[in-house]
Design an enzyme around this catalytic site. Structure first.
Site, PDB file in Angstrom:
ATOM      1  N   HIS A 135     -20.960  11.591  64.784  1.00  0.00           N
ATOM      2  CA  HIS A 135     -22.307  12.146  64.891  1.00  0.00           C
ATOM      3  C   HIS A 135     -23.104  11.306  65.879  1.00  0.00           C
ATOM      4  CE1 HIS A 135     -21.669  14.809  61.503  1.00  0.00           C
ATOM      5  NE2 HIS A 135     -21.129  13.794  60.852  1.00  0.00           N
ATOM      6  N   ASN A 172       0.747   8.234  53.438  1.00  0.00           N
ATOM      7  CA  ASN A 172       0.614   8.102  52.000  1.00  0.00           C
ATOM      8  C   ASN A 172      -0.572   8.912  51.473  1.00  0.00           C
ATOM      9  OD1 ASN A 172       1.114   7.042  49.381  1.00  0.00           O
ATOM     10  ND2 ASN A 172       1.777   5.109  50.279  1.00  0.00           N
TER      11      ASN A 172
END
Length: 149
Positions: free
Chosen positions: A114, A84
């Site tokens: 990270h 979607n």
């Protein structure tokens, strides 16, 4: 092994953001931009763009714009896939989406991460791990799936 080959491996890795192949990202950004500019009536054009963007794209893959990804070549759909609006896939590692998977609006599949340590993060250390979504899965709205799942 170069960075692109390492990214295609089905295992996690550490990288430095300077090592990431930005030229490949440019191609994906351009194809995503083209895809997001298509009319709802341009079903064949959308399918063609997904075939060019993804590593493997089942013909029954349907994505509502807006869609973004990092590289595209690391995304693989294996049957009916419905994604979607406003999906982001950070495909720094392989993303496999099983057949009959429905993904709600605002979903993020993030292989990329990270470093947790601030000094490593400041030095550009990143992480990546693959994502595999099985068959017959439904992810509701605003779900985030992190690498390694």
């Amino acid at each position: 092994m170069n960075m692109t080959e390492m990214m295609k491996q089905n295992q996690g890795y550490y990288s430095n953001n300077k090592d990431m192949p930005s030229k490949l990202q440019e191609k994906a950004k351009f194809l995503c931009w083209k895809y997001n500019q298509t009319s709802p009536l341009e079903k064949d054009k959308r399918q063609s763009l997904l075939q060019e963007l993804f590593g493997e794209c089942h013909p029954l893959t349907f994505i509502e714009p807006s869609f973004r990804c990092d590289y595209g070549f690391n995304i693989h759909t294996h049957g009916l896939t419905v994604i979607n609006y406003n999906c982001v896939i950070l495909d720094t590692s392989p993303v496999h989406i099983g057949e009959n998977t429905f993904i709600g609006p605002g979903t993020c599949l993030a292989c990329a991460g990270h470093a947790i340590d601030a000094k490593q993060r400041a030095a550009g250390v990143g992480t990546s791990a693959p994502i595999t979504i099985g068959r017959n899965v439904w992810l509701g709205a605003n779900v985030t799936i992190c690498g390694g799942v």
